[in-house]
Design a protein around this motif. Structure first.
Motif, PDB file in Angstrom:
ATOM      1  N   GLU A  30      43.520 -24.030  23.169  1.00 60.71           N
ATOM      2  CA  GLU A  30      42.181 -23.657  22.719  1.00 60.71           C
ATOM      3  C   GLU A  30      41.852 -24.413  21.443  1.00 60.71           C
ATOM      4  O   GLU A  30      42.680 -24.527  20.552  1.00 60.71           O
ATOM      5  CB  GLU A  30      42.103 -22.157  22.447  1.00 60.71           C
ATOM      6  N   PHE A  31      40.607 -24.906  21.402  1.00 64.68           N
ATOM      7  CA  PHE A  31      40.143 -25.665  20.248  1.00 64.68           C
ATOM      8  C   PHE A  31      38.772 -25.124  19.877  1.00 64.68           C
ATOM      9  O   PHE A  31      37.965 -24.813  20.753  1.00 64.68           O
ATOM     10  CB  PHE A  31      40.083 -27.155  20.600  1.00 64.68           C
ATOM     11  N   PHE A  32      38.492 -25.019  18.584  1.00 67.99           N
ATOM     12  CA  PHE A  32      37.299 -24.318  18.136  1.00 67.99           C
ATOM     13  C   PHE A  32      36.378 -25.190  17.297  1.00 67.99           C
ATOM     14  O   PHE A  32      36.836 -25.976  16.472  1.00 67.99           O
ATOM     15  CB  PHE A  32      37.692 -23.093  17.306  1.00 67.99           C
ATOM     16  N   ALA A  33      35.073 -25.022  17.536  1.00 75.97           N
ATOM     17  CA  ALA A  33      34.025 -25.531  16.650  1.00 75.97           C
ATOM     18  C   ALA A  33      33.497 -24.302  15.914  1.00 75.97           C
ATOM     19  O   ALA A  33      33.953 -23.189  16.151  1.00 75.97           O
ATOM     20  CB  ALA A  33      32.917 -26.194  17.458  1.00 75.97           C
ATOM     21  N   THR A  34      32.545 -24.491  15.057  1.00 75.66           N
ATOM     22  CA  THR A  34      32.014 -23.352  14.306  1.00 75.66           C
ATOM     23  C   THR A  34      31.282 -22.368  15.206  1.00 75.66           C
ATOM     24  O   THR A  34      31.175 -21.193  14.879  1.00 75.66           O
ATOM     25  CB  THR A  34      31.047 -23.834  13.205  1.00 75.66           C
ATOM     26  N   THR A  35      30.799 -22.825  16.377  1.00 76.86           N
ATOM     27  CA  THR A  35      29.976 -21.963  17.222  1.00 76.86           C
ATOM     28  C   THR A  35      30.481 -21.802  18.656  1.00 76.86           C
ATOM     29  O   THR A  35      29.800 -21.190  19.467  1.00 76.86           O
ATOM     30  CB  THR A  35      28.542 -22.516  17.299  1.00 76.86           C
ATOM     31  N   LEU A  36      31.658 -22.355  18.986  1.00 78.19           N
ATOM     32  CA  LEU A  36      32.123 -22.287  20.369  1.00 78.19           C
ATOM     33  C   LEU A  36      33.616 -22.551  20.472  1.00 78.19           C
ATOM     34  O   LEU A  36      34.258 -22.937  19.506  1.00 78.19           O
ATOM     35  CB  LEU A  36      31.348 -23.273  21.252  1.00 78.19           C
ATOM     36  N   ARG A  37      34.144 -22.339  21.696  1.00 81.63           N
ATOM     37  CA  ARG A  37      35.562 -22.584  21.976  1.00 81.63           C
ATOM     38  C   ARG A  37      35.681 -23.533  23.166  1.00 81.63           C
ATOM     39  O   ARG A  37      34.965 -23.404  24.157  1.00 81.63           O
ATOM     40  CB  ARG A  37      36.260 -21.261  22.309  1.00 81.63           C
ATOM     41  N   VAL A  38      36.607 -24.486  23.072  1.00 83.15           N
ATOM     42  CA  VAL A  38      36.932 -25.407  24.154  1.00 83.15           C
ATOM     43  C   VAL A  38      38.319 -25.026  24.651  1.00 83.15           C
ATOM     44  O   VAL A  38      39.255 -24.926  23.853  1.00 83.15           O
ATOM     45  CB  VAL A  38      36.926 -26.875  23.675  1.00 83.15           C
ATOM     46  N   ILE A  59      34.029 -24.513  28.198  1.00 85.57           N
ATOM     47  CA  ILE A  59      33.429 -24.223  26.895  1.00 85.57           C
ATOM     48  C   ILE A  59      32.839 -22.820  26.996  1.00 85.57           C
ATOM     49  O   ILE A  59      32.039 -22.541  27.886  1.00 85.57           O
ATOM     50  CB  ILE A  59      32.338 -25.250  26.527  1.00 85.57           C
ATOM     51  N   ASP A  60      33.270 -21.941  26.085  1.00 94.09           N
ATOM     52  CA  ASP A  60      32.751 -20.574  26.091  1.00 94.09           C
ATOM     53  C   ASP A  60      32.691 -20.028  24.668  1.00 94.09           C
ATOM     54  O   ASP A  60      32.883 -20.775  23.724  1.00 94.09           O
ATOM     55  CB  ASP A  60      33.574 -19.666  27.011  1.00 94.09           C
ATOM     56  N   GLU A  61      32.419 -18.750  24.559  1.00 93.55           N
ATOM     57  CA  GLU A  61      32.221 -18.103  23.255  1.00 93.55           C
ATOM     58  C   GLU A  61      31.172 -18.865  22.433  1.00 93.55           C
ATOM     59  O   GLU A  61      31.321 -19.076  21.230  1.00 93.55           O
ATOM     60  CB  GLU A  61      33.536 -17.964  22.490  1.00 93.55           C
ATOM     61  N   VAL A  62      30.106 -19.286  23.113  1.00 93.36           N
ATOM     62  CA  VAL A  62      29.055 -20.090  22.497  1.00 93.36           C
ATOM     63  C   VAL A  62      28.086 -19.160  21.767  1.00 93.36           C
ATOM     64  O   VAL A  62      27.373 -18.379  22.390  1.00 93.36           O
ATOM     65  CB  VAL A  62      28.311 -20.937  23.553  1.00 93.36           C
ATOM     66  N   ALA A  63      28.054 -19.251  20.441  1.00 93.73           N
ATOM     67  CA  ALA A  63      27.236 -18.358  19.618  1.00 93.73           C
ATOM     68  C   ALA A  63      25.766 -18.787  19.575  1.00 93.73           C
ATOM     69  O   ALA A  63      24.884 -17.943  19.467  1.00 93.73           O
ATOM     70  CB  ALA A  63      27.798 -18.292  18.203  1.00 93.73           C
ATOM     71  N   SER A  64      25.495 -20.091  19.649  1.00 91.11           N
ATOM     72  CA  SER A  64      24.109 -20.566  19.642  1.00 91.11           C
ATOM     73  C   SER A  64      24.005 -21.816  20.508  1.00 91.11           C
ATOM     74  O   SER A  64      24.988 -22.534  20.697  1.00 91.11           O
ATOM     75  CB  SER A  64      23.643 -20.867  18.215  1.00 91.11           C
ATOM     76  N   ASP A  65      22.815 -22.066  21.034  1.00 93.07           N
ATOM     77  CA  ASP A  65      22.605 -23.230  21.901  1.00 93.07           C
ATOM     78  C   ASP A  65      23.094 -24.502  21.221  1.00 93.07           C
ATOM     79  O   ASP A  65      22.909 -24.684  20.010  1.00 93.07           O
ATOM     80  CB  ASP A  65      21.127 -23.385  22.242  1.00 93.07           C
TER      81      ASP A  65
END
Length: 145
Positions: A30-38, A59-65
């Protein structure tokens, strides 16, 4: 006849079990950006003459478009989606986007060398809002998990 476990050994075992239940599980893929998970970027091994490979990931846990605007790896000269000349895919908030396994086809093109089974290679996913996610591309032989 073996001796009964000591009180100390029982307490240590109990503490170990409690600690294991409380700590979060390791998530190596799992790898994370500030608004989502890969999750679990992977591809299949390629033949020596192959020019491209399909990259599967979720890609999931997407907080904003957001938008996936680039995919980079030192093993390839570029990337594209579904035959287009680049990468530009909307990633909607609150939804799961799966590449490969029935979803859009994300492809690394211009492979510099064959990708070998059980190896891993650096991979960067660039998002319009979420920034760059440094990930690892695993070369597997199974289906997307």
């Amino acid at each position: 006849m073996s001796p009964a476990p000591s009180r100390r050994a029982l307490l240590q075992a109990g503490l170990l079990l409690c600690t294991a239940a409380v700590l979060p599980r390791a998530r190596a893929c799992e790898f994370f950006a500030t608004t989502l998970r890969v999750t679990h970027p992977w591809t299949r091994a390629t033949a020596p003459y192959a020019d491209s490979c399909i990259v599967s990931l979720k890609i999931d846990e997407v907080a904003s478009d957001d938008r996936l605007v680039a995919l980079r790896s030192p093993v390839a000269t570029g990337a594209r989606v579904d035959g287009h000349d680049g990468v530009d895919v909307p990633i909607p908030a609150g939804r799961e986007t799966v590449f490969g396994d029935g979803g859009p086809t994300l492809r690394l093109v211009g492979l510099r060398h064959p990708l070998e089974i059980a190896r891993s290679y650096p991979l960067e996913l660039v998002f319009e809002r979420g920034g760059t996610v440094a990930a690892t591309l695993n070369v597997d032989y199974g289906r997307f998990l």
